[in-house]
Design a protein around this motif. Structure first.
Motif, PDB file in Angstrom:
ATOM      1  N   SER A  98       0.813  -1.214   0.000  1.00 18.48           N
ATOM      2  CA  SER A  98       0.000   0.000   0.000  1.00 18.48           C
ATOM      3  C   SER A  98       0.848   1.267   0.000  1.00 18.48           C
ATOM      4  O   SER A  98       0.487   2.267  -0.621  1.00 18.48           O
ATOM      5  N   LYS A 102       0.326   3.925  -3.052  1.00 23.59           N
ATOM      6  CA  LYS A 102      -0.145   5.271  -2.718  1.00 23.59           C
ATOM      7  C   LYS A 102       0.858   6.348  -3.143  1.00 23.59           C
ATOM      8  O   LYS A 102       0.483   7.503  -3.363  1.00 23.59           O
ATOM      9  N   TYR A 136      -6.280  -2.750  -5.467  1.00 24.74           N
ATOM     10  CA  TYR A 136      -5.637  -1.832  -6.415  1.00 24.74           C
ATOM     11  C   TYR A 136      -5.753  -2.373  -7.849  1.00 24.74           C
ATOM     12  O   TYR A 136      -4.772  -2.855  -8.426  1.00 24.74           O
TER      13      TYR A 136
END
Length: 353
Positions: A98, A102, A136
């Protein structure tokens, strides 16, 4: 004065350069460096415009490797002070992923030390991959688990893995000088298995291991025969406690020449600026973006990289744009820049993303 128009024109026609042409690149002078970068940049812009693909590494199993690859801080007998841990759990893997996604990564690379995975290891990857894909969509998943056994590439594909990385690292002739526990042919076979299973093949090299220009060219030609979709170019990080400690042969200019040679051999293939770029290219990293169209973001497997925000600023300042998920895609030794990773996966500290 040397110009590199011939090499650029051939690359734009997707023609493989000759050995003599690559030697001309690798032995060119600093006075010719900007001409070389400009020529390689023409090729890079033709096929990738100003996009830079961000990749993010997650070390799912660190250290404790039975192989003796001389360049590796995770090797058998390594005294490098790296973080060591066994397999991350699926939720730990997704948490690590993550941070990179991000920050802009459109590909995550799930790596585990070892000779190769057991079937159980392949099975344990499936929940992590499924979780990444669910959270994602559009982000590519690349696995790098070592030498593959029969059927494992198919299982990885069925689990949702998009690509498989296994680097050739150096020339076949010189391979026994950097590893004795497996052979060059074993690496070739693993890349071929990945290709045949429908995984996107990723394979590259490590420069700065006392190799000759001819070794580099042989490695590039061997990679060309494999036909990878992406070619990571790593620069040796000579950790203390490994057989290649103290090997500081690269300069920023030498690194740019190696990248240019790679670009001429792989004009329309993703050339990735990989491990060691910060400590060897240093302030010339932005120039490398005019040749390579892909970089690793933040930290590496066992070493700390440039902060992710600095990577993003560098890309923008150099006039490039980050490729979105789903888009087609040694003046002096700097020991102070070579640090073992002590944050991110396997530690209590946040990653450098």
């Amino acid at each position: 004065m040397t110009t590199f128009d011939t090499q650029a024109e051939k690359a734009l026609r997707r023609e493989t350069p000759t050995r003599d042409e690559l030697l001309e690149v690798l032995t060119s002078t600093d006075d010719d460096l900007m001409d070389l970068v400009a020529a390689a940049s023409r090729v890079r812009r033709r096929y990738f415009e100003r996009r830079v693909k961000l990749n993010y590494l997650v070390n799912m199993k660190s250290g404790l490797c039975p192989e003796d690859c001389f360049y590796c801080s995770q090797r058998l007998g390594s005294q490098a002070e790296i973080v060591k841990y066994t397999w991350l759990k699926p939720d730990q893997t997704r948490e690590a992923v993550s941070h990179g996604v991000k920050a802009g990564a459109s590909r995550v690379c799930l790596v585990a030390s070892g000779r190769g995975p057991t079937d159980r290891d392949v099975d344990r990857l499936a929940p992590a991959v499924a979780g990444i894909k669910d959270e994602y969509p559009g982000v590519e998943v690349c696995a790098c688990l070592g030498l593959l056994s029969d059927g494992q590439a198919d299982k990885l594909r069925d689990a949702g893995v998009d690509a498989y990385n296994h680097n050739l690292n150096t020339s076949e002739e010189r391979y026994s000088d950097i590893c004795t526990t497996h052979e060059f042919a074993d690496r070739v076979e693993t890349v071929e298995q990945a290709k045949h299973a429908g995984l996107s093949p990723c394979s590259g090299l490590i420069a700065g291991m006392k190799e000759s220009d001819d070794d580099l060219i042989d490695a590039l030609f061997a990679l060309r025969e494999l036909g990878p979709d992406s070619v990571p170019v790593n620069f040796l990080m000579p950790f203390d406690g490994t057989p290649l400690e103290g090997t500081w042969e690269l300069t920023p200019q030498r690194c740019l020449r190696i990248l240019a040679a790679t670009r001429f051999v792989f004009p329309d293939v993703e050339v990735r600026l990989a491990g060691g770029r910060e400590i060897h290219l240093r302030s010339l990293q932005p120039l490398a973006l005019h040749i390579a169209n892909s970089i690793f973001l933040g930290d590496y497997l066992t070493s700390e990289g440039q902060a992710g925000k600095d990577d993003l600023e560098m890309i923008v300042d150099a006039g490039f744009v980050v490729q979105g998920a789903g888009e087609p895609t040694l003046p002096g030794e700097r020991h102070d820049l070579l640090k073992t990773r002590q944050r991110g996966a396997g530690t209590a500290l946040p990653p450098n993303a």
